[in-house]
Design an enzyme around this catalytic site. Structure first.
Site, mmCIF file in Angstrom:
data_model
loop_
_atom_site.group_PDB
_atom_site.id
_atom_site.type_symbol
_atom_site.label_atom_id
_atom_site.label_comp_id
_atom_site.label_asym_id
_atom_site.label_seq_id
_atom_site.Cartn_x
_atom_site.Cartn_y
_atom_site.Cartn_z
ATOM 1 N N GLU A 76 19.719 31.688 -34.071
ATOM 2 C CA GLU A 76 18.895 32.270 -35.135
ATOM 3 C C GLU A 76 18.984 33.794 -35.233
ATOM 4 O OE1 GLU A 76 14.902 30.779 -34.984
ATOM 5 O OE2 GLU A 76 15.523 28.723 -35.362
ATOM 6 N N GLU A 106 18.024 22.189 -33.994
ATOM 7 C CA GLU A 106 16.573 22.121 -33.736
ATOM 8 C C GLU A 106 15.889 21.514 -34.941
ATOM 9 O OE1 GLU A 106 14.657 25.861 -32.765
ATOM 10 O OE2 GLU A 106 16.287 26.418 -31.396
HETATM 11 C C1 FCB Z 1 12.837 28.401 -33.447
HETATM 12 C C2 FCB Z 1 13.347 28.879 -32.112
HETATM 13 C C3 FCB Z 1 12.887 28.061 -30.943
HETATM 14 C C4 FCB Z 1 11.468 27.551 -31.107
HETATM 15 C C5 FCB Z 1 11.257 26.950 -32.467
HETATM 16 C C6 FCB Z 1 9.870 26.387 -32.710
HETATM 17 O O1 FCB Z 1 12.793 29.470 -34.337
HETATM 18 O O2 FCB Z 1 14.744 28.883 -32.095
HETATM 19 O O3 FCB Z 1 13.083 28.803 -29.773
HETATM 20 O O4 FCB Z 1 10.561 28.518 -30.788
HETATM 21 O O5 FCB Z 1 11.544 27.884 -33.463
#
Ligand code: FCB
Length: 449
Positions: free
Chosen positions: A166, A355
């Site tokens: 990110e 994620e």
């Molecule tokens: C993302 C992050 C991760 C976690 C999630 C909820 O932005 O990559 O580390 O905190 O959000």
């Protein structure tokens, strides 16, 4: 409800990050990172919490891996803590840090779990921040040195590499909005950080090829591709600006398309590009990683740094106040598949969701279980979105749930629980939630509600 059907070779995984789960902050020769410092700043993190102990995965990794194996998870995405590998950011390599990640990977392999390592998930060694951090070009030499050590020492045990997690959060949350370490608020520094993070990605890919590794390497973005809040021209423009500043500014240079034109038109600030930089950033990569949580509509906002802001929506929300928008995930994946078509001369680039998940106010009930029905519904809807886009031809190859465990949720401390496994932070007891069993059954082919 309809059953979730995903390809037999779909890569099912769970994700974590070093600072959020490892703990052992002052053990094993680890140096200080920007989150250690930020967490000590009054008011920066909820209730002054920090990652000193976190989930104690540094000592409990074998137990966590046994749980992954029971659930049928096929891959573990973890991150390597730079301050464990090179404690001062540059210079001396710490053999204990390397030994930890080797043991972690070996234990995963013993359990037939594939290893996916993120090189940078936000724990910048503090001495590098003292020298200007991501806003200063000198970070690139240090990052190159660190990436080379990772490949040399762990190249034989890591199956898949992610350069950066990110870039948006690194550059903007860290240097523009001050919500994450190092807590700065400076537009020019943030834009410099954008470029340096993009450069670091390219450098890491180059060094991976130079090291002769054959494993796939890619990057993880958290793209923002919203609809306009209303049909007004101003909001339509806001949606375009948001895609340009939140997404294309990171994605397009990596895909060889350069920085979005809107950038120069809309701000007085510039990106400090030198000759050859765009070539460095646009190294051919093997896959794209996408973190998706929600989509909020964009509206015009003259008071915001880039003249737009995201509006609240009407959908059901999670404990983060983030709306359920599985349709947004479908649209986003289709858009990414479209813009990445033909990049690096490849017909298509595989996409992984690296994620996806949600925070709920989970508690262990008298029956010893955690009935996180909202998370089960969230996962069902987002996995259904995955199945739908695959039918439409999007090359989506895998899905990592965020997160394996409840953990240190950055500025929210331990208040936001994202795990499919509950952690009692007093005793460190792990309790798989209903969503863990739902995921286990979905992986096994029984993905129904
Ligand atoms: C993302 C992050 C991760 C976690 C999630 C909820 O932005 O990559 O580390 O905190 O959000």
């Amino acid at each position: 409800m309809e059953k979730i059907v995903l390809p037999a070779d779909f890569l099912w995984g769970s994700s974590t990050a070093s600072y959020q789960v490892e703990g052992a902050s002052h053990e094993g020769g680890r140096g200080e990172c920007i989150w250690d410092t930020f967490a000590r700043k009054p008011g920066a993190v909820y209730a002054g919490e920090n990652g000193d102990v976190a989930c104690d995965q540094y000592h409990r990794y074998a137990e966590d891996i046994a749980l992954m194996a029971e659930l049928g998870l096929k891959s573990y995405r973890f991150s390597i803590a730079w301050p464990r590998i090179i404690p001062a950011g540059t210079g001396k390599v710490n053999p204990e840090g390397i030994a930890y990640y080797r043991k972690l990977c070996e234990e995963l392999h013993k359990n037939d779990i594939h290893t996916c390592a993120t090189i940078y998930h936000w724990d910048l060694p503090q001495p590098l921040e003292d020298a200007g951090g991501w806003a200063d070009r000198s970070v690139l030499g240090a990052f190159e040195e660190y990436a080379k050590v990772c490949y040399k020492e762990l190249g034989d045990v890591v199956d898949m590499w992610i350069t950066i997690n990110e870039p948006y959060c690194v550059a903007y949350l860290g240097y523009l909005f001050g919500a994450h370490a190092p807590g700065q608020r400076d537009l020019q520094k943030a834009l410099a950080a954008v470029h340096h993070v993009n450069m670091a990605h390219g450098i890491a890919v180059k060094e991976h090829r130079n090291a002769g590794l054959k494993t796939p390497i890619g990057i993880t973005w958290n793209p923002v591709t919203p609809r306009p809040a209303t049909k007004s021209d101003a909001d339509k423009k806001a949606a375009e600006l948001s895609r340009a500043f939140n997404t294309e500014i990171f994605m397009f240079p990596v895909l060889g398309k350069g920085y979005p034109k809107l950038l120069a038109q809309e701000t007085n600030c510039s990106i400090p590009i030198k000759d050859g930089d765009l070539e460095t950033i646009a190294q051919p990569i093997d896959f794209l990683g996408v973190n998706f949580y929600n989509e909020s509509p964009a509206a015009a906002d003259d008071s915001a740094p880039f003249k737009f802001s995201m509006k609240p929506s009407w959908q059901e929300v999670t404990a983060m106040n983030w709306p359920f928008t599985p349709g947004g995930l479908e649209r986003q994946l289709e858009w990414i598949a479209e813009v990445s078509k033909g990049a690096f001369g490849k017909a298509e680039l595989p996409i992984y969701i690296t994620e996806n998940g949600c925070a709920c106010d989970d508690t262990v009930t008298a029956d010893g279980r955690v009935h996180d029905s909202q998370r089960v519904r969230y996962l069902y809807q987002h996995l259904m979105a995955c199945a739908n886009v695959i039918k439409k031809g999007v090359p989506l190859k895998g899905y990592y749930v965020w997160s394996l465990l409840d953990n240190f949720e950055w500025a929210f401390g331990y208040t936001k629980r994202f795990g499919i496994i509950h952690v009692d932070f007093k005793t460190m007891k792990r309790t798989p939630k209903d969503s863990a069993f739902f995921l286990r059954d979905t992986i096994a082919g029984y993905g129904e509600l």
